[in-house]
Enzyme design. Structure first.
Site, PDB file in Angstrom:
ATOM      1  N   LYS A 277      -0.419  -0.657 -15.088  1.00  0.00           N
ATOM      2  CA  LYS A 277       0.664  -0.312 -14.477  1.00  0.00           C
ATOM      3  C   LYS A 277       2.071  -0.273 -15.502  1.00  0.00           C
ATOM      4  CE  LYS A 277       3.084   0.296  -9.813  1.00  0.00           C
ATOM      5  NZ  LYS A 277       2.864  -0.111  -8.317  1.00  0.00           N
ATOM      6  N   GLU A 360      -0.915  -0.936   7.909  1.00  0.00           N
ATOM      7  CA  GLU A 360      -0.043  -1.150   9.067  1.00  0.00           C
ATOM      8  C   GLU A 360      -0.618  -1.338  10.520  1.00  0.00           C
ATOM      9  OE1 GLU A 360       0.445   1.261   6.794  1.00  0.00           O
ATOM     10  OE2 GLU A 360       2.287   0.611   5.727  1.00  0.00           O
ATOM     11  N   ARG A 388       2.418   4.342  11.323  1.00  0.00           N
ATOM     12  CA  ARG A 388       1.191   4.129  11.197  1.00  0.00           C
ATOM     13  C   ARG A 388       0.450   3.021  12.300  1.00  0.00           C
ATOM     14  NH1 ARG A 388      -1.076   5.318   6.040  1.00  0.00           N
ATOM     15  NH2 ARG A 388      -0.701   7.489   5.783  1.00  0.00           N
TER      16      ARG A 388
END
Ligand SMILES: CC(=O)c1sc(CCOP(=O)(O)OP(=O)(O)O)c(C)[n+]1Cc1cnc(C)nc1N
Ligand SMILES: [Mg+2]
Length: 616
Positions: A277, A360, A388
């Site tokens: 990343k 979630e 969610r």
């Protein structure tokens, strides 16, 4: 520049390997340049450059559908698919979206911003393709973070059962926004170790073959047997998805070669690539967390900037202190440690902290489990991501009236992330749920008072606060609050503006020193302060409700319902967000457009015959 020759993905077909390598570097420079001026998802997009170039070299978008999960890593994709001239407008007012968006380009297969949706989308597309007798490739790029989402894992189950031709590229950089978590993440790490073992073994084979072919055959058979066992350990084996990898996700030549091979395979295949990343930009490689989504910066001298003391920081400080006062406190985040202000808390109270990964639903129901067994869980969660976990709030938390506090961050319009991230539905979707109470603090002191009182009273309580800065308060500040009671901030002789949170500042600005206009901090949205509401209505005041939330079903709707039950019909205006989505852009401009700012409040008051100053 090679990029000058690329106006659509088709133009990549003619490029040589060296030109592709040069193109990757040019893309990197452009992503850094534009993120420096606009801010944006820098590290994720830098890490996916070679993958995106290889995908568009091998596949034929838009005929072939290339899906990006979350869509925040797709900046190179946007540049290569006809948007290089407008890429500098990304996430800006009137500019292109920071995520893929179907209405923006034929090359954007899905509209996203929330994680873990691409695999379910992909299997639906594969079924559509085959049902309609069409013939094209479907490729879904999903990060290791997004793969922790329940939707993604459940979709794999369907993909393996359907066995339709599609390619999943798992972009594994061991990062979500924070370090990635979960058992799968650990497995991927082991796989990479195994990769090292495989490479060593390859060297060993070469040596062995020259010394004794017989011994080599014996070892080879043993290895095959071991591999069978290892392979069956591979969860993708259980899901019926062919697994290939892990391979270097920055080896452009290798990726192109491998993708050409894989595109010929039938059935579902997952290609596990390992990337870094922030690849190619030293500061982002060194700190992919900060450079996941930085604000603008000096590209030649990139430095971290403080974004000021936010509501999230105030929340983090409050729970870090509360944990000393309430030993049963336990804080949960679904992969948003930094965004929810929990870095310090996670370091000071690691044994009472859980990052569930991007799920979630699991986070909410785990909170229910904790509450059932004697803890006092606080689920730190963005308003948009709480969507969610709606059924979990109802089914697992509210029915049994469990002691769970929802610290609902990013309430309201959020700006650069746009429609997929606005927190503008939570009052409507929470207030209909029995037992759930909703509060909205006006400052950090009220936030502390509400958190402490919510934990003391028990039951499901949502405390919502905006993406904004707030005045820091001293450690140890624990004011009392009269639960369920609103607060008159300014008296008025003719009208009152009832509002909470971020729009309080607009109400105070509109009221100014006008003796006719009062302001009420309506800090409890459920239950409402019906006593004060009834008093104001009975005494004939004109009322204006204001919220940075959908008008339909929000606070104003609740006030209307209460007045109806009380049989009262005061002169009332409800100001809120209209029935539309708000894309990325300037928050004040969108508030102006919605009429929930000071000017909008003054307009409403003027229409009601209240003497107001000129609408500025
Ligand atoms: C943009 C955004 O809101 C992101 S990007 C991201 C990390 C994704 O990690 P992944 O490994 O998939 O990708 P990587 O950045 O390339 O490592 C998260 C948690 N979020 C917030 C988030 C939280 N929860 C949900 C349902 N969706 C999103 N988008
Ligand atoms: Mg990742």
């Amino acid at each position: 520049m090679v990029l000058d020759k690329v106006n659509s993905p088709a133009d990549l077909k003619a490029l040589s390997e060296d030109e592709l390598l040069a193109l990757a570097e040019e893309l990197r420079s452009e992503i850094i340049r534009v993120c420096a001026q606009n801010g944006g998802h820098l590290a994720s997009s830098l890490g996916a450059v070679e993958l995106v170039v290889a995908l568009h070299k091998v596949f034929d978008s838009p005929r072939d559908r290339i899906l990006f999960d979350v869509g925040h890593q797709a900046y190179a994709h946007k540049i290569l698919t006809g948007r290089k001239e407008v890429f500098h407008t990304i996430r800006q007012e009137g500019g292109i979206s920071g995520f893929t968006k179907v209405s923006e380009s034929e090359h954007d297969a899905i509209t996203v911003g929330h994680a873990s949706t691409s695999l379910a989308n992909a299997v639906g597309m594969a079924i559509a393709r085959d049902t309609l007798g069409e013939d094209y490739q479907i490729v879904s790029v999903i990060g290791d973070g997004a793969l922790t989402g329940g939707m993604a894992l459940a979709a794999l189950n369907v993909i393996g059962e359907q066995r339709r031709k599609m390619l999943i590229v798992l972009n594994d950089n061991e990062m979500s926004i924070s370090e990635n978590v979960g058992a799968l993440n650990r497995f991927f790490k082991e796989l990479q170790v195994k990769k090292w073992v495989q490479d060593t073994e390859k060297w060993g084979r070469g040596v062995l073959e020259t010394i004794s072919p017989k011994l080599f055959n014996l070892v080879d058979r043993a290895k095959e047997a071991a591999k069978l066992v290892l392979h069956q350990e591979n969860p993708f084996y259980a899901w019926g998805v062919r697994y290939v990898g892990p391979v270097d996700g920055h080896n452009l030549k290798g990726l192109v070669h491998l993708l050409h091979e894989l595109k010929e395979l039938d059935g579902p295949t997952i290609l596990h690539i390992v990337t870094q990343k922030g690849k190619g930009y030293t500061v982002a490689e060194a700190d992919p967390i900060y450079w996941h989504g930085p604000p603008g910066f000096n590209p030649d001298k990139p430095e971290k900037v403080s974004k000021g003391y936010s509501w999230s920081a105030a929340f983090g400080d409050a729970v870090t202190e509360l944990a000393h006062l309430e030993p049963r406190l336990f804080v949960i985040t679904p992969a948003m440690r930094e965004g929810s202000g929990l870095v310090r808390y996670s370091q000071t109270h690691p044994a009472r902290y859980l990052d569930t990964g991007i799920c979630e639903d699991v986070a909410a129901t785990a909170a229910a489990g904790m509450a059932l067994r004697g803890l006092k869980p606080v689920l730190a969660i963005y308003s948009t991501f709480l969507q969610r976990a709606y059924d979990q709030v109802i089914h697992d938390i509210a029915i049994e009236n469990l002691d769970v506090v929802l610290a609902v961050d990013r309430a309201g319009i959020v700006g650069g992330d746009g429609a997929t991230h606005n927190g503008v539905f939570d009052v409507a979707y929470l207030r209909t749920v029995p037992n759930v109470q909703i509060a909205a603090p006006k400052d950090a002191l009220e936030l502390r008072a509400m958190l402490k009182e919510a934990l003391r009273r028990g039951g499901p309580v949502a405390i919502r606060y905006a993406r904004d800065n707030v005045e820091r308060v001293a450690e140890g500040s624990w004011p009392e609050i009269e639960w369920g009671r609103w607060e008159v901030l300014k008296e008025g002789s003719k009208a009152y503006v009832l509002t909470f949170g971020k729009t309080l500042k607009y109400a105070l600005e509109a009221a100014g020193d006008n003796p006719e206009v009062g302001v009420v901090n309506a800090r409890f949205l459920k239950p409402l302060d019906r006593e004060l509401l009834e008093k104001l209505a009975l005494e004939g005041y004109k009322l204006v409700t204001v919220e940075d939330h959908q008008k339909m079903g929000g606070f104003g709707s609740a006030v209307l319902e209460a007045l109806g039950e009380l049989g009262l019909k005061p002169d009332l205006r409800v100001l809120g967000l209209p029935d539309q989505f708000f894309d990325h852009g300037s928050i004040p401009r969108m508030h102006r457009e919605a009429g929930i700012d000071a000017a909008g409040i003054l307009e409403a008051l003027a229409q009601m015959g209240v003497r107001v100053r000129e609408v500025g």
